[in-house]
Design an enzyme around this catalytic site. Sequence first.
Site, PDB file in Angstrom:
ATOM      1  N   ASP A 144      38.635  43.390  29.239  1.00 24.46           N
ATOM      2  CA  ASP A 144      37.743  42.772  30.209  1.00 24.46           C
ATOM      3  C   ASP A 144      36.390  43.445  30.043  1.00 24.46           C
ATOM      4  O   ASP A 144      36.298  44.669  29.920  1.00 24.46           O
ATOM      5  CB  ASP A 144      38.278  43.032  31.622  1.00 24.46           C
ATOM      6  CG  ASP A 144      38.181  41.799  32.507  1.00 24.46           C
ATOM      7  OD1 ASP A 144      37.055  41.286  32.654  1.00 24.46           O
ATOM      8  OD2 ASP A 144      39.214  41.386  33.059  1.00 24.46           O
ATOM      9  N   ASP A 181      33.548  39.003  31.999  1.00 20.93           N
ATOM     10  CA  ASP A 181      33.636  38.809  33.445  1.00 20.93           C
ATOM     11  C   ASP A 181      32.359  38.185  34.006  1.00 20.93           C
ATOM     12  O   ASP A 181      31.254  38.572  33.627  1.00 20.93           O
ATOM     13  CB  ASP A 181      33.846  40.192  34.081  1.00 20.93           C
ATOM     14  CG  ASP A 181      34.029  40.135  35.585  1.00 20.93           C
ATOM     15  OD1 ASP A 181      35.023  39.545  36.029  1.00 20.93           O
ATOM     16  OD2 ASP A 181      33.166  40.686  36.304  1.00 20.93           O
ATOM     17  N   GLU A 234      34.340  33.969  31.666  1.00 18.02           N
ATOM     18  CA  GLU A 234      34.761  33.447  32.963  1.00 18.02           C
ATOM     19  C   GLU A 234      33.572  32.721  33.565  1.00 18.02           C
ATOM     20  O   GLU A 234      32.575  33.348  33.894  1.00 18.02           O
ATOM     21  CB  GLU A 234      35.188  34.608  33.864  1.00 18.02           C
ATOM     22  CG  GLU A 234      35.677  34.130  35.206  1.00 18.02           C
ATOM     23  CD  GLU A 234      35.413  35.101  36.340  1.00 18.02           C
ATOM     24  OE1 GLU A 234      36.068  34.970  37.381  1.00 18.02           O
ATOM     25  OE2 GLU A 234      34.534  35.980  36.211  1.00 18.02           O
ATOM     26  N   HIS A 261      44.181  36.745  38.175  1.00 20.76           N
ATOM     27  CA  HIS A 261      44.292  37.687  39.296  1.00 20.76           C
ATOM     28  C   HIS A 261      43.404  37.314  40.487  1.00 20.76           C
ATOM     29  O   HIS A 261      43.368  38.044  41.466  1.00 20.76           O
ATOM     30  CB  HIS A 261      43.908  39.072  38.788  1.00 20.76           C
ATOM     31  CG  HIS A 261      42.498  39.088  38.276  1.00 20.76           C
ATOM     32  ND1 HIS A 261      42.126  38.455  37.097  1.00 20.76           N
ATOM     33  CD2 HIS A 261      41.368  39.591  38.800  1.00 20.76           C
ATOM     34  CE1 HIS A 261      40.837  38.577  36.921  1.00 20.76           C
ATOM     35  NE2 HIS A 261      40.338  39.261  37.936  1.00 20.76           N
ATOM     36  N   ASP A 262      42.654  36.224  40.377  1.00 26.55           N
ATOM     37  CA  ASP A 262      41.799  35.782  41.481  1.00 26.55           C
ATOM     38  C   ASP A 262      42.376  34.566  42.206  1.00 26.55           C
ATOM     39  O   ASP A 262      41.733  34.025  43.109  1.00 26.55           O
ATOM     40  CB  ASP A 262      40.404  35.402  40.961  1.00 26.55           C
ATOM     41  CG  ASP A 262      39.662  36.595  40.373  1.00 26.55           C
ATOM     42  OD1 ASP A 262      39.911  37.732  40.811  1.00 26.55           O
ATOM     43  OD2 ASP A 262      38.844  36.382  39.458  1.00 26.55           O
TER      44      ASP A 262
HETATM   45  C1  GLC Z   1      35.455  38.180  38.353  1.00 25.68           C
HETATM   46  C2  GLC Z   1      36.799  38.855  38.399  1.00 25.68           C
HETATM   47  C3  GLC Z   1      37.070  39.267  39.808  1.00 25.68           C
HETATM   48  C4  GLC Z   1      36.008  40.250  40.217  1.00 25.68           C
HETATM   49  C5  GLC Z   1      34.606  39.687  39.996  1.00 25.68           C
HETATM   50  C6  GLC Z   1      33.581  40.766  40.045  1.00 25.68           C
HETATM   51  O1  GLC Z   1      35.427  37.031  39.128  1.00 25.68           O
HETATM   52  O2  GLC Z   1      37.790  38.021  37.868  1.00 25.68           O
HETATM   53  O3  GLC Z   1      38.350  39.811  39.975  1.00 25.68           O
HETATM   54  O4  GLC Z   1      36.161  40.589  41.563  1.00 25.68           O
HETATM   55  O5  GLC Z   1      34.464  39.065  38.751  1.00 25.68           O
HETATM   56  O6  GLC Z   1      33.676  41.590  38.912  1.00 25.68           O
END
Ligand code: GLC
Length: 553
Positions: A96, A201, A256, A332-333
Amino acid sequence: MKWFHEAVGYQIYPKSFSDSNGDGIGDLNGIRQRLEYLHDLGVTLLWLGPIYSSPMDDNGYDVSDFYNIADEYGTLDEFRLLLKEANALGIRIVLDLVLNHTSDEHPWFIESRSNLDNPKRDYYIWAKGKLVDGVEVEPTNWASFFGGSAWQKDDTTGEYYMKIFSNKMPDLNWESQAMRDELYSMVRFWCDQGVSGFRVDAVAHLDRAPLVDSTMDHDGRYKPDWRQFSNRDKVFEYLNELHDVVAPYDVLTVGEVGGGATLEEAIRYVGYDQHRLDMVFTFDHNWKNGAWNSLSEDYQPQLDLPGLKEDFARFQIGLYEKSWHALYWLNHDHPRVMSQYGNVSYHKESGKMLAATLYFMWGTPFIYNGEEIGMTNADFTSLDQFKDVAIQRKIEELEPHYSKERILRHLLVVSRDNSRTPMQWSSQNNGGFTTGTPWIKVNDNHSWLNVEAQLADPDSILQFYKQLFRVRRTVLSTVLYGTFELIDSALFAYRRVGETTLLVLSNFTDQALPYEHAVNIKQVLLQNYPQLVDTKSLVLRAYETLVLEVSND
Ligand code: GLC
Ligand code: CA
């Protein structure tokens, strides 16, 4: 053809996967102990959630040292060992990569906040408050993803720093070339360690609009106007730079893209001729059951199957031959897909059906840890069992308006902690995740829902996943490169046409449903009931799924 087209990915949430030393927190040695399991499942690519040094405000997405491993997860040497052992089994590792922000405990931020004219001041986004009727307020009315304002006042200099996530995650200023160069050096460092790529991310947010109030029509003081800091033009320029940094290495980048990226934006991110990212995780298909209405009194979960099909079809068709794509049900979100679109009363049937529906589309699969055994949402009974920093403030905001029971019901369908409860390895204490006290409650259903039980059961969801990826390999060229066509049906039905013709039929309900069209079956490749009722007129039973090779007429 790139190596990652054929890969089978698996996402590990390190904190919740496997604890090797009994401190209640997953770690790198714990992952190492599970490599054989992953290999056996058919996994060839691991995406590890952030493992860098961190005060763990957001479980590692708040990085305080990009060049080191978090104490609770292990050491750099242990990481190298993990990498080596994984590679030896044919499993590559993708990290990540958090580029939008750091921890407020990162040395850059400590320096940046210390005074107005230090060299790291412009590594972050600082602005003066605004005077409204003689009262100072935040520089803009933009909301943060985690509730409250996107700004936090810092007393040392009296200015505000931007933070679109938690207060402890100040946003980096990508306008600073010096800052970008530091990040690029860090990226090279990890490539040189031998990682096979990055899940980038929050990549949609690297640029923001001029600091002007949002005019969004919304009751709250802070406006959830994500377009102010999502998918803006400059992000695409920055990603061309990042592309040049990683180009000398044979690595994969998957971004993402929250903030509601459209198909056109997705193509700008990942189009073969764009030289930016290799694929994106889009969010469209994650919330097709009205879960966000769960604060209302008469809430009933209801799957919008036409909408779900449409979301997949848009990218399967729109990105076809223009770019590569990532396939996933959840990360995980998000809540657990078994609880979102499956049915625990038909655990085996629906868990298998969900897998077959997704993984015969084209793209690189990313299984989320626990999906392969059909793990469910959390079974918390009180609000203090939730740990996610993203909802602490939201609970405070909701408490004056709703009962605790209502908030609990809401969080048990939308909270990110639903997918963060520990991996259920066995029926033992704490599901075999830890011998100590887990950092977050293990679901009680580990008594029957666990890896050990499913390894022993030839008919389990886990065995089906293995079978699925074996079968998928036998028709791989069609799965990866064939065309995709959604078929009009009350089922989720699609056809893939390539070297062979595949028909995938899935029933997302607990009622029997007929397939409305004629079909000429050559071969049943995969099914989740022991046998077909009738091969001439197909009626699919509750949550039944069929992957068929059919003749092309
Ligand atoms: C992304 C991650 C999430 C995190 C956010 C800030 O959305 O998947 O879990 O809280 O970024 O880094
Ligand atoms: Ca541990």
